[in-house]
Design a protein around this motif. Structure first.
Motif, mmCIF file in Angstrom:
data_model
loop_
_atom_site.group_PDB
_atom_site.id
_atom_site.type_symbol
_atom_site.label_atom_id
_atom_site.label_comp_id
_atom_site.label_asym_id
_atom_site.label_seq_id
_atom_site.Cartn_x
_atom_site.Cartn_y
_atom_site.Cartn_z
ATOM 1 N N GLN A 5 0.833 -1.210 0.000
ATOM 2 C CA GLN A 5 0.000 0.000 0.000
ATOM 3 C C GLN A 5 0.867 1.259 0.000
ATOM 4 O O GLN A 5 0.578 2.229 -0.689
ATOM 5 N N ARG A 6 1.962 1.214 0.779
ATOM 6 C CA ARG A 6 2.834 2.400 0.833
ATOM 7 C C ARG A 6 3.617 2.561 -0.466
ATOM 8 O O ARG A 6 3.899 3.676 -0.898
ATOM 9 N N ALA A 7 3.963 1.438 -1.093
ATOM 10 C CA ALA A 7 4.688 1.528 -2.357
ATOM 11 C C ALA A 7 3.770 2.086 -3.446
ATOM 12 O O ALA A 7 4.191 2.921 -4.255
ATOM 13 N N ALA A 66 -3.729 6.962 5.198
ATOM 14 C CA ALA A 66 -4.012 8.105 6.086
ATOM 15 C C ALA A 66 -3.267 7.954 7.415
ATOM 16 O O ALA A 66 -2.707 8.911 7.937
ATOM 17 N N ARG A 67 -3.227 6.733 7.931
ATOM 18 C CA ARG A 67 -2.572 6.542 9.238
ATOM 19 C C ARG A 67 -1.063 6.750 9.115
ATOM 20 O O ARG A 67 -0.427 7.283 10.020
ATOM 21 N N THR A 68 -0.489 6.341 7.985
ATOM 22 C CA THR A 68 0.954 6.522 7.802
ATOM 23 C C THR A 68 1.296 8.010 7.827
ATOM 24 O O THR A 68 2.213 8.451 8.538
ATOM 25 N N LEU A 88 7.588 -0.247 18.123
ATOM 26 C CA LEU A 88 7.175 -1.590 18.569
ATOM 27 C C LEU A 88 6.394 -2.289 17.457
ATOM 28 O O LEU A 88 5.417 -1.729 16.945
ATOM 29 N N GLY A 89 6.806 -3.483 17.100
ATOM 30 C CA GLY A 89 6.169 -4.158 15.962
ATOM 31 C C GLY A 89 6.476 -3.368 14.694
ATOM 32 O O GLY A 89 5.589 -3.026 13.926
ATOM 33 N N ALA A 90 7.772 -3.079 14.494
ATOM 34 C CA ALA A 90 8.166 -2.131 13.436
ATOM 35 C C ALA A 90 7.794 -2.624 12.044
ATOM 36 O O ALA A 90 7.489 -1.813 11.160
ATOM 37 N N GLY A 91 7.781 -3.930 11.822
ATOM 38 C CA GLY A 91 7.445 -4.435 10.492
ATOM 39 C C GLY A 91 8.281 -3.715 9.435
ATOM 40 O O GLY A 91 9.494 -3.554 9.589
ATOM 41 N N PHE A 92 7.615 -3.237 8.384
ATOM 42 C CA PHE A 92 8.339 -2.580 7.291
ATOM 43 C C PHE A 92 8.249 -1.064 7.400
ATOM 44 O O PHE A 92 8.318 -0.357 6.393
ATOM 45 N N VAL A 110 11.718 -2.776 17.374
ATOM 46 C CA VAL A 110 11.385 -3.996 18.108
ATOM 47 C C VAL A 110 10.395 -4.788 17.261
ATOM 48 O O VAL A 110 9.393 -4.233 16.807
ATOM 49 N N ASP A 111 10.658 -6.061 17.051
ATOM 50 C CA ASP A 111 9.711 -6.837 16.244
ATOM 51 C C ASP A 111 9.872 -8.328 16.487
ATOM 52 O O ASP A 111 10.873 -8.778 17.071
ATOM 53 N N HIS A 112 8.904 -9.052 16.007
ATOM 54 C CA HIS A 112 8.967 -10.508 16.040
ATOM 55 C C HIS A 112 10.220 -10.950 15.269
ATOM 56 O O HIS A 112 10.516 -10.392 14.201
ATOM 57 N N ALA A 114 10.914 -13.325 13.281
ATOM 58 C CA ALA A 114 10.747 -13.741 11.876
ATOM 59 C C ALA A 114 10.612 -12.523 10.963
ATOM 60 O O ALA A 114 11.285 -12.429 9.922
ATOM 61 N N THR A 115 9.768 -11.567 11.361
ATOM 62 C CA THR A 115 9.566 -10.370 10.527
ATOM 63 C C THR A 115 10.863 -9.568 10.455
ATOM 64 O O THR A 115 11.248 -9.069 9.391
ATOM 65 N N GLN A 116 11.531 -9.467 11.595
ATOM 66 C CA GLN A 116 12.730 -8.635 11.628
ATOM 67 C C GLN A 116 13.869 -9.228 10.789
ATOM 68 O O GLN A 116 14.590 -8.497 10.107
ATOM 69 N N LEU A 140 11.884 -9.858 19.534
ATOM 70 C CA LEU A 140 11.170 -10.540 20.627
ATOM 71 C C LEU A 140 9.716 -10.794 20.264
ATOM 72 O O LEU A 140 9.214 -10.300 19.250
ATOM 73 N N ASP A 141 9.074 -11.572 21.115
ATOM 74 C CA ASP A 141 7.653 -11.872 20.954
ATOM 75 C C ASP A 141 6.898 -11.187 22.093
ATOM 76 O O ASP A 141 7.171 -11.464 23.268
ATOM 77 N N PHE A 142 5.982 -10.281 21.748
ATOM 78 C CA PHE A 142 5.229 -9.558 22.788
ATOM 79 C C PHE A 142 4.435 -10.506 23.685
ATOM 80 O O PHE A 142 4.080 -10.158 24.798
ATOM 81 N N GLU A 143 4.107 -11.684 23.173
ATOM 82 C CA GLU A 143 3.295 -12.640 23.945
ATOM 83 C C GLU A 143 4.116 -13.358 25.014
ATOM 84 O O GLU A 143 3.560 -13.920 25.932
ATOM 85 N N TRP A 166 3.601 2.371 18.328
ATOM 86 C CA TRP A 166 3.101 0.983 18.285
ATOM 87 C C TRP A 166 1.963 0.979 17.270
ATOM 88 O O TRP A 166 0.796 1.113 17.619
ATOM 89 N N GLU A 167 2.333 0.858 16.023
ATOM 90 C CA GLU A 167 1.373 1.056 14.920
ATOM 91 C C GLU A 167 0.989 -0.283 14.293
ATOM 92 O O GLU A 167 1.859 -1.069 13.918
ATOM 93 N N GLY A 168 -0.301 -0.515 14.172
ATOM 94 C CA GLY A 168 -0.783 -1.681 13.436
ATOM 95 C C GLY A 168 -0.536 -2.997 14.149
ATOM 96 O O GLY A 168 -0.432 -4.042 13.489
HETATM 97 C C1 LIG Z 1 0.545 -5.137 10.417
HETATM 98 S S1 LIG Z 1 2.228 -5.202 10.870
HETATM 99 C C2 LIG Z 1 2.519 -3.486 11.249
HETATM 100 C C3 LIG Z 1 3.932 -3.129 11.018
HETATM 101 C C4 LIG Z 1 4.277 -1.654 11.132
HETATM 102 N N1 LIG Z 1 4.175 -1.183 12.489
HETATM 103 C C5 LIG Z 1 3.411 -0.845 10.207
HETATM 104 O O1 LIG Z 1 2.473 -0.198 10.677
HETATM 105 O O2 LIG Z 1 3.668 -0.893 9.008
HETATM 106 C C6 LIG Z 1 2.194 -6.004 12.451
HETATM 107 C C7 LIG Z 1 3.571 -6.105 13.081
HETATM 108 O O3 LIG Z 1 3.415 -6.626 14.394
HETATM 109 C C8 LIG Z 1 4.396 -7.615 14.611
HETATM 110 N N2 LIG Z 1 3.863 -8.597 15.579
HETATM 111 C C9 LIG Z 1 2.668 -9.210 15.567
HETATM 112 N N3 LIG Z 1 2.558 -10.045 16.620
HETATM 113 C C10 LIG Z 1 3.733 -9.946 17.307
HETATM 114 C C11 LIG Z 1 4.241 -10.560 18.488
HETATM 115 N N4 LIG Z 1 3.526 -11.457 19.174
HETATM 116 N N5 LIG Z 1 5.486 -10.220 18.906
HETATM 117 C C12 LIG Z 1 6.236 -9.322 18.210
HETATM 118 N N6 LIG Z 1 5.790 -8.696 17.089
HETATM 119 C C13 LIG Z 1 4.560 -9.004 16.650
HETATM 120 C C14 LIG Z 1 4.619 -8.254 13.246
HETATM 121 O O4 LIG Z 1 5.882 -8.905 13.194
HETATM 122 C C15 LIG Z 1 4.513 -7.036 12.338
HETATM 123 O O5 LIG Z 1 5.757 -6.407 12.186
#
Ligand SMILES: C[S@@+](CC[C@H](N)C(=O)[O-])C[C@H]1O[C@@H](n2cnc3c(N)ncnc32)[C@H](O)[C@@H]1O
Length: 284
Positions: A5-7, A66-68, A88-92, A110-112, A114-116, A140-143, A166-168
């Motif tokens: 979507q951002r691209a 809009a949120r971006t 937090l949950g930086a994703g892309f 900070v991110d999961h 696998a995603t990071q 890390l895993d927030f859970e 802490w977006e999305g």
């Molecule tokens: C929809 S993406 C949003 C990414 C970014 N913040 C954005 O808005 O573009 C959700 C993010 O949350 C992370 N995430 C989801 N569950 C997670 C968990 N249990 N621990 C760590 N990260 C988690 C995913 O790895 C992913 O990067």
């Protein structure tokens, strides 16, 4: 899909664009990269966006765009008084690489794990991955994991002002993980530190809700991708929810409200969504 979507947004003529994310295309699949390369042609981009909105419904793309933009602006404002930013949950998220307002700041992504790992591999291949800020990665895993410990180990200074973004993410977590993450932010941030986060309205978690017509398609799309929404909040009790956790609410803005400020002045017909909110709070 956030990166797609951002691209797409970054392919728009600049007078229509809400932001430019030069890194977004590096995170998408090969198939999407091909689509995006032909989407440099305006008619192709329009066709891709309208097909995307037909399949996903009218809410997700406009809301994400809009949120971006809204968070870019909020971060630019709040980062002015901060030395460190925790995403937090930086994703892309590419803000550490593209927002001049973050220059000279330390950014903790900070991110999961696998995603990071995926993001870091793609960043190594990308030509536009030089940062304006100094980035430290925390996996890390927030859970399950101890956020306070992990961010401190990465060098976060509890005496210096910070911003937490802490977006999305909250909508994908269990309530326990949401509460423990807020408690960790509260422990790390000194008073006055800002928290920017998004949530979906809890009413939207019910696929039969009549409150948000866009919810049904959106909720079933995320569920079918294996990432269901499991957490939501009620805007009516949000200020109390935050106060109970020793945060002060500064503003709660839906992406529909944000979209009204961005789309019409650029001659665009998209709307954001009433179910998706961005909150600005501060640590009491
Ligand atoms: C929809 S993406 C949003 C990414 C970014 N913040 C954005 O808005 O573009 C959700 C993010 O949350 C992370 N995430 C989801 N569950 C997670 C968990 N249990 N621990 C760590 N990260 C988690 C995913 O790895 C992913 O990067």
């Amino acid at each position: 899909m956030m990166a797609v979507q951002r691209a797409l947004e970054s392919r728009r003529p600049c007078r229509e664009r809400l932001f430019t994310d030069p890194l977004a295309a590096s995170f998408v699949s090969r198939r999407w990269r091909l689509v995006l390369s032909v989407a440099r042609l305006g008619v192709v981009r329009q066709a891709v966006e309208s097909l995307y909105d037909r399949i996903g419904g009218p809410g997700p793309r406009a809301s994400a765009i809009a949120r971006t933009r809204f968070i870019d602006e909020a971060l630019e404002q709040t980062a002015a008084g901060a030395e460190q930013i925790v995403i937090l949950g930086a994703g892309f998220d590419s803000r550490a690489y593209r927002l001049n307002a973050l220059a000279g700041r330390v950014v903790y992504e900070v991110d999961h794990p696998a995603t990071q790992a995926f993001k870091r591999a793609r960043l190594r291949r990308s030509a536009s991955s030089s940062t304006v800020s100094s980035v430290r990665f925390v996996a890390l895993d927030f859970e399950r994991d101890d956020l306070t410990r992990a961010v401190l180990d990465a060098g976060y200074d509890v005496r210096a002002p910070g911003v937490f973004l802490w977006e999305g993410v909250t909508n994908y977590l269990t309530p326990a993980a949401v509460y423990s993450t807020l408690a960790a932010i509260r422990r790390l941030g000194c008073p006055g530190s800002a928290l920017l986060f998004t949530y979906v309205e809890e009413a939207a978690l019910d696929p039969d809700t009549v409150a948000f017509p866009e919810a049904r398609q959106w909720v079933s799309a995320v569920r079918s991708r294996g990432e269901p929404w499991i957490f939501g909040l009620d805007p009516g009790s949000l200020a109390d929810f935050l106060r109970d956790r020793r945060f002060v609410m500064v503003a709660d803005t839906s992406t529909a409200e944000a979209g009204r400020a961005y789309f019409p002045p650029r001659g665009r017909e998209e709307r954001g969504s009433g179910l998706y909110h961005v909150v600005h709070a501060s640590i009491a």
